[in-house]
Design a protein around this motif. Structure first.
Motif, PDB file in Angstrom:
ATOM      1  N   ALA A   1       0.862  -1.189   0.000  1.00 29.73           N
ATOM      2  CA  ALA A   1       0.000   0.000   0.000  1.00 29.73           C
ATOM      3  C   ALA A   1       0.891   1.229   0.000  1.00 29.73           C
ATOM      4  O   ALA A   1       1.849   1.310   0.776  1.00 29.73           O
ATOM      5  CB  ALA A   1      -0.915   0.004   1.223  1.00 29.73           C
ATOM      6  N   ALA A   2       0.596   2.173  -0.882  1.00 31.87           N
ATOM      7  CA  ALA A   2       1.441   3.367  -1.030  1.00 31.87           C
ATOM      8  C   ALA A   2       0.976   4.490  -0.110  1.00 31.87           C
ATOM      9  O   ALA A   2      -0.120   4.446   0.463  1.00 31.87           O
ATOM     10  CB  ALA A   2       1.427   3.836  -2.483  1.00 31.87           C
ATOM     11  N   CYS A   3       1.823   5.506   0.000  1.00 31.16           N
ATOM     12  CA  CYS A   3       1.587   6.613   0.939  1.00 31.16           C
ATOM     13  C   CYS A   3       1.155   7.866   0.183  1.00 31.16           C
ATOM     14  O   CYS A   3       1.880   8.376  -0.679  1.00 31.16           O
ATOM     15  CB  CYS A   3       2.871   6.885   1.726  1.00 31.16           C
ATOM     16  SG  CYS A   3       2.797   8.339   2.781  1.00 31.16           S
ATOM     17  N   TRP A   4      -0.037   8.376   0.505  1.00 33.01           N
ATOM     18  CA  TRP A   4      -0.531   9.594  -0.136  1.00 33.01           C
ATOM     19  C   TRP A   4       0.223  10.836   0.339  1.00 33.01           C
ATOM     20  O   TRP A   4       0.284  11.840  -0.377  1.00 33.01           O
ATOM     21  CB  TRP A   4      -2.025   9.755   0.141  1.00 33.01           C
ATOM     22  CG  TRP A   4      -2.885   8.920  -0.757  1.00 33.01           C
ATOM     23  CD1 TRP A   4      -3.161   7.591  -0.645  1.00 33.01           C
ATOM     24  CD2 TRP A   4      -3.584   9.362  -1.930  1.00 33.01           C
ATOM     25  NE1 TRP A   4      -3.980   7.165  -1.671  1.00 33.01           N
ATOM     26  CE2 TRP A   4      -4.260   8.234  -2.469  1.00 33.01           C
ATOM     27  CE3 TRP A   4      -3.707  10.586  -2.578  1.00 33.01           C
ATOM     28  CZ2 TRP A   4      -5.039   8.320  -3.620  1.00 33.01           C
ATOM     29  CZ3 TRP A   4      -4.485  10.666  -3.717  1.00 33.01           C
ATOM     30  CH2 TRP A   4      -5.137   9.544  -4.233  1.00 33.01           C
ATOM     31  N   ALA A   5       0.797  10.780   1.527  1.00 32.85           N
ATOM     32  CA  ALA A   5       1.520  11.954   2.031  1.00 32.85           C
ATOM     33  C   ALA A   5       2.756  12.231   1.183  1.00 32.85           C
ATOM     34  O   ALA A   5       3.098  13.382   0.900  1.00 32.85           O
ATOM     35  CB  ALA A   5       1.915  11.739   3.492  1.00 32.85           C
TER      36      ALA A   5
END
Length: 485
Positions: free
Chosen positions: A341-345
């Protein structure tokens, strides 16, 4: 002090005394006025300096990138503002006429677990003017203030008497010596823990601790304490390994890595080593597992590192988009592939730089739409995974679809080598990982959990400059794992 003419005394001596009293009061008023003028001038000067500091902060926040400050510098600046305000208030209070004691301000109650030392202040005179009897207590005012007992060095003297038979003088008995972490050494386990927390938790290098102990005329050389920390790290290794086992047992794990400059043997120079960080925190999706973090020291930053660290883990892994973690999604991996899962920040930062510089209307629009995503996350934090997924599907999914639709359209009409195109390609290449949080309530929108775990390491790294060896880096990782967890 004013008196009507009709009230003035006829006696000459009484008039002289009245004039002297008036002169004395006038002198006191003049002195008080002078003190107030001086305090005001000092306060004005301090306020002017604080305004200049605030202007500098505004330039750092909204000005050119070259003027930017890191978060720690911002914190120091605001501390200076508060210090200046406190000094101004103290100066004005000291210059003004003393008044009756002010009522205590409403503030957060001090923690219940702290020891309470009660001090009772009785009036000096307890008798009543009417002599009708003793006074009775009808109430009291209670205030709490926070106190501290500074750390004190002390010496633990252990005696082990030997006993023999009084008749035959044989059969001598003596208690066994208690086990010590450092055999034949002078430190107690309490001192070792204190040094470790100060160094690896509070960012206080051993050379600074050496100076602190010297103030108590206790000579503890940094090399001696470094040796102690090596032994502490050795004995704590099984506990750090156990934390990693608990992390791997989680449904969702956060991962990140940060540099740790390390002295290269025989060269007198530092090399770039890495602290890999793995954190577990189930609280955002209502999980009961306790939060924990573990660090692993490595010479490199390749995919073989997370492959070894996360052997046997096959759950959700939240990352910042670094490609080395992709080795974990191999379908032939022992134990099964990991779901990334990737990081939107991290994605948001790329658009925010363009927005802050005023270079892109699309970037500014993106930052605004992303803010709505974090607002949704704030409302559902702590809810169970099903409730989080339902809320995201209803409120967040349309925003995400709108973002990707505009990015794809924008990419077709802008120069391919620009910063905006680079940010959009970064997002499109990680669409699967970025959209994972919409379909799984256990996933967070960002990987800030693990970034917060790296922050103490970064502060300590800034103060200590480097690890003295690979072994020192490994002990650093071990002890920090226990302290931060």
């Amino acid at each position: 002090m004013t008196t009507a003419v009709s009230e003035l005394p006829d006696d000459i001596e009484a008039l002289k005394a009245l004039v002297l009293a008036a002169r004395s009061e006038s002198a006191e008023l003049a002195a008080e006025a002078a003190a107030l003028r001086a305090a005001k001038a000092d306060a004005d000067a301090r306020i002017e300096r604080l305004h200049a500091l605030l202007k500098a902060l505004e330039r750092a926040r909204y000005g050119r990138r070259s003027e930017a400050l890191d978060p720690d510098q911002h914190a120091f600046a605001f501390e200076e503002v508060e210090t200046g305000i406190g000094a101004v208030e103290a100066a004005l209070d000291a210059a003004s006429t003393p008044s009756r004691e002010r009522a205590p301000r409403s503030r957060k109650k001090l923690p219940e677990h702290l020891e309470r030392i009660e001090v009772v202040i009785e009036p000096e005179a307890m008798g009543c003017a009417c002599n009708c009897g003793e006074r009775v207590k009808i109430g009291e005012d209670v205030r709490e203030r926070l106190d501290v007992v500074p750390a004190r060095l002390r010496v633990i003297v252990t005696r082990r008497p030997r006993y023999a038979c009084a008749a035959c003088h044989e059969g001598i008995v003596q208690a066994s010596a208690p086990a010590r972490l450092i055999e034949a050494g002078i430190p107690t386990e309490g001192l070792l823990a204190h040094i470790a927390v100060a160094k690896y938790g509070d960012g206080l290098p051993l050379y600074r601790q050496e100076a602190i102990y010297a103030r108590d005329r206790v000579e503890l050389g940094r090399n001696l304490m470094a040796g102690w920390m090596g032994r502490v790290g050795f004995h704590l290794e099984p506990l750090a390994d156990r934390i990693l086992q608990h992390v791997r047992a989680g449904e969702r794990v956060f991962a990140d890595e940060t540099t740790l400059p390390t002295l290269a043997p025989g060269t007198g120079k530092t090399k770039t080593a890495w602290l890999w960080t793995y954190a577990r925190d189930d609280r955002p999706f209502g999980g009961a597992g306790p939060p924990m973090v573990v660090y692993r020291f490595e010479d490199g930053r390749g995919g073989d590192c997370p492959a070894r660290h996360l052997a046997g883990f096959s759950g959700l892994l939240q990352i910042d988009g670094y490609a080395a973690y992709r080795v974990l999604i191999d379908p032939n991996r022992e134990g099964g592939p990991v779901t990334l899962a990737a990081c939107w920040a991290h994605l948001r930062r790329k658009f925010y730089e363009l927005h802050a510089a005023g270079l892109s209307e699309t970037a500014s629009w993106t930052v605004g739409r992303m803010a709505a995503l974090w607002a949704i996350e704030q409302e559902i934090r702590g809810c169970d995974p099903d409730a989080r997924r339902s809320a995201r599907q209803q409120a967040a999914a349309p925003i995400v679809a709108e973002l990707f639709e505009r990015w794809e359209a924008e990419l077709r009409r802008i120069p391919g080598k620009g910063k905006l195109a680079e940010a959009i390609r970064y997002a499109l290449a990680r669409w699967a990982g970025l959209g994972r949080f919409l379909d799984d309530g256990r996933v967070e929108i960002d990987s800030n959990v693990v970034e917060r775990s790296i922050r103490p390491i970064a502060l300590n790294r800034k103060n200590a400059l480097f690890a003295g060896s690979d072994g020192g880096g490994e002990h650093w990782a071990t002890i920090a794992s226990l302290i931060e967890t």
